[in-house]
Design a protein around this motif. Structure first.
Motif, PDB file in Angstrom:
ATOM      1  N   TRP A   1       0.162  -8.864   0.856  1.00 21.77           N
ATOM      2  CA  TRP A   1       0.895  -7.861   1.467  1.00 21.77           C
ATOM      3  C   TRP A   1       0.584  -6.321   0.802  1.00 21.77           C
ATOM      4  O   TRP A   1       0.546  -5.361   1.419  1.00 21.77           O
ATOM      5  CB  TRP A   1       2.339  -8.080   1.089  1.00 21.77           C
ATOM      6  CG  TRP A   1       2.831  -7.825  -0.475  1.00 21.77           C
ATOM      7  CD1 TRP A   1       2.587  -8.778  -1.352  1.00 21.77           C
ATOM      8  CD2 TRP A   1       3.129  -6.580  -1.188  1.00 21.77           C
ATOM      9  NE1 TRP A   1       3.130  -8.214  -2.694  1.00 21.77           N
ATOM     10  CE2 TRP A   1       3.311  -7.037  -2.454  1.00 21.77           C
ATOM     11  CE3 TRP A   1       3.153  -5.601  -0.604  1.00 21.77           C
ATOM     12  CZ2 TRP A   1       3.744  -5.884  -3.450  1.00 21.77           C
ATOM     13  CZ3 TRP A   1       3.887  -4.516  -1.596  1.00 21.77           C
ATOM     14  CH2 TRP A   1       3.854  -4.786  -3.119  1.00 21.77           C
TER      15      TRP A   1
ATOM     16  N   ASP B   1       1.119  -5.177   4.367  1.00 16.78           N
ATOM     17  CA  ASP B   1       2.198  -4.040   4.480  1.00 16.78           C
ATOM     18  C   ASP B   1       1.682  -2.997   4.761  1.00 16.78           C
ATOM     19  O   ASP B   1       1.026  -2.295   4.087  1.00 16.78           O
ATOM     20  CB  ASP B   1       3.313  -4.105   3.352  1.00 16.78           C
ATOM     21  CG  ASP B   1       4.280  -3.156   3.647  1.00 16.78           C
ATOM     22  OD1 ASP B   1       4.379  -2.630   4.518  1.00 16.78           O
ATOM     23  OD2 ASP B   1       4.945  -2.722   2.254  1.00 16.78           O
ATOM     24  N   SER B   2       1.917  -2.372   5.877  1.00 18.40           N
ATOM     25  CA  SER B   2       1.296  -1.108   6.440  1.00 18.40           C
ATOM     26  C   SER B   2       2.417  -0.035   6.819  1.00 18.40           C
ATOM     27  O   SER B   2       1.975   0.836   7.484  1.00 18.40           O
ATOM     28  CB  SER B   2       0.573  -1.417   7.840  1.00 18.40           C
ATOM     29  OG  SER B   2       1.344  -1.687   8.871  1.00 18.40           O
ATOM     30  N   SER B   3       3.545  -0.230   6.189  1.00 19.06           N
ATOM     31  CA  SER B   3       4.533   0.691   6.486  1.00 19.06           C
ATOM     32  C   SER B   3       4.320   2.049   6.007  1.00 19.06           C
ATOM     33  O   SER B   3       4.986   3.074   6.700  1.00 19.06           O
ATOM     34  CB  SER B   3       6.046   0.349   5.835  1.00 19.06           C
ATOM     35  OG  SER B   3       5.730  -0.184   4.636  1.00 19.06           O
ATOM     36  N   SER B   4       3.540   2.234   4.751  1.00 20.10           N
ATOM     37  CA  SER B   4       3.315   3.557   4.535  1.00 20.10           C
ATOM     38  C   SER B   4       2.283   4.348   5.231  1.00 20.10           C
ATOM     39  O   SER B   4       2.304   5.619   5.330  1.00 20.10           O
ATOM     40  CB  SER B   4       2.535   3.509   2.790  1.00 20.10           C
ATOM     41  OG  SER B   4       1.162   3.060   3.030  1.00 20.10           O
ATOM     42  N   GLY B   5       1.648   3.652   6.183  1.00 15.11           N
ATOM     43  CA  GLY B   5       0.637   4.498   7.170  1.00 15.11           C
ATOM     44  C   GLY B   5      -0.551   4.582   6.740  1.00 15.11           C
ATOM     45  O   GLY B   5      -1.679   5.036   7.269  1.00 15.11           O
TER      46      GLY B   5
ATOM     47  N   SER C   1      -1.643  -3.077   0.215  1.00 14.99           N
ATOM     48  CA  SER C   1      -2.582  -2.497   1.033  1.00 14.99           C
ATOM     49  C   SER C   1      -3.990  -2.020   0.102  1.00 14.99           C
ATOM     50  O   SER C   1      -5.060  -1.600   0.958  1.00 14.99           O
ATOM     51  CB  SER C   1      -2.230  -1.387   1.738  1.00 14.99           C
ATOM     52  OG  SER C   1      -1.757  -0.122   1.186  1.00 14.99           O
TER      53      SER C   1
ATOM     54  N   TYR D   1      -3.501  -3.117  15.278  1.00 14.56           N
ATOM     55  CA  TYR D   1      -4.608  -2.100  14.443  1.00 14.56           C
ATOM     56  C   TYR D   1      -5.391  -1.417  15.039  1.00 14.56           C
ATOM     57  O   TYR D   1      -5.691  -0.305  14.672  1.00 14.56           O
ATOM     58  CB  TYR D   1      -5.139  -2.797  13.123  1.00 14.56           C
ATOM     59  CG  TYR D   1      -4.063  -3.201  11.891  1.00 14.56           C
ATOM     60  CD1 TYR D   1      -3.654  -2.083  11.161  1.00 14.56           C
ATOM     61  CD2 TYR D   1      -3.848  -4.416  11.603  1.00 14.56           C
ATOM     62  CE1 TYR D   1      -2.655  -2.568   9.996  1.00 14.56           C
ATOM     63  CE2 TYR D   1      -2.847  -4.509  10.738  1.00 14.56           C
ATOM     64  CZ  TYR D   1      -2.343  -3.768  10.166  1.00 14.56           C
ATOM     65  OH  TYR D   1      -1.556  -3.891   8.845  1.00 14.56           O
TER      66      TYR D   1
END
Length: 251
Positions: free
Chosen positions: A19, A65-69, A21, A114
């Motif tokens: 998870w 987990d790509s929630s931060s961008g 990044s 992506y």
């Protein structure tokens, strides 16, 4: 194609990353460095590596987990780096068509997604107007179907951006504009291709009006303003550009 063992290939297996990044971001940077190093000596081999990396990105990143961008930004920058390497490679039509088929499959398998921005580069990836026409014929019937008033879906097709880009690259500007008129929503993401088509035929005033008509609640007003200002500046109207189209938040 010469057999070559890419170091990055084994690092981008499906679900290769957990998870966090930070590791995949570093691996993407390493892969880009490897491909760019090869490009200095063998541009065609580097292009093959670029296609391979684009194929592997989404499956490898699915659990991250790509929630931060941050990861999405790195992937988009990677696409911006890899597309010119593929586009500039001097290969025959058969090889380029095979690359495009692989990339289209990667786009269809892009579940998170992506690499969806890859479609916007489709015209450049085609390399020639003639090959762009081939992909117009592939995509256009499906875009027309999902944009039809009789469609029972939600007007979504993963090849829509690629279709618009291919129409533009093929020089089919009138056909592109006519297709956009059938779109169920006025989204700048799609309609920016209409602006490009009008500019390609020398219709700068019409292009500005078209861009302004693309404004909506969810559209990036600053991008539309920037495009309009660029058109005015290219027309030698620098003094009159900023008051109406300033991109610094001035209405």
């Amino acid at each position: 194609m010469t057999t070559h063992k890419w170091q990055f290939a084994s690092r981008f297996r499906r679900h290769a990353f957990g998870w966090r990044s930070d590791t995949p971001i570093q691996r993407i940077k390493e892969a880009l460095a490897e491909i760019k190093a090869v490009a200095r000596k063998d541009p065609v081999l580097a292009a093959e590596g670029a296609v391979t990396l684009l194929e592997k990105l989404s499956p490898a990143l699915e659990q991250v987990d790509s929630s931060s961008g941050a990861l999405g930004t790195v992937v988009n920058r990677a696409i911006d780096t890899l597309v010119p390497i593929i586009a500039r490679a001097d290969v025959d039509r058969r090889v380029r068509q095979r690359w495009l088929e692989r990339l289209w499959q990667a786009l269809q398998d892009d579940e998170i997604p992506y690499i969806e921005s890859l479609g916007e580069h489709w015209g450049e990836l085609c390399g020639t107007p003639e090959l762009a026409v081939v992909w117009v014929d592939e995509f256009l019937p499906l875009v027309e179907h999902v944009w039809s008033p009789r469609s029972t879906g939600h007007g979504f097709f993963k090849g829509t951006s690629a279709c618009l880009a291919a129409l533009y690259a093929a020089g089919r500007h009138d056909q592109l504009l006519a297709l956009l008129e059938r779109a169920p929503f006025k989204w700048w993401h799609d309609r920016k291709w209409g602006v490009k088509a009008l500019l390609a035929t020398g219709k700068k005033a019409e292009a500005i009006r078209y861009a302004e008509q693309s404004r909506g609640l969810n559209d990036p007003s600053w991008q539309i303003a920037e495009v309009c200002e660029d058109i005015l500046l290219s027309s030698g109207l620098a003094d009159g550009a900023c008051p109406e189209f300033c991109v610094r938040g001035i209405a």
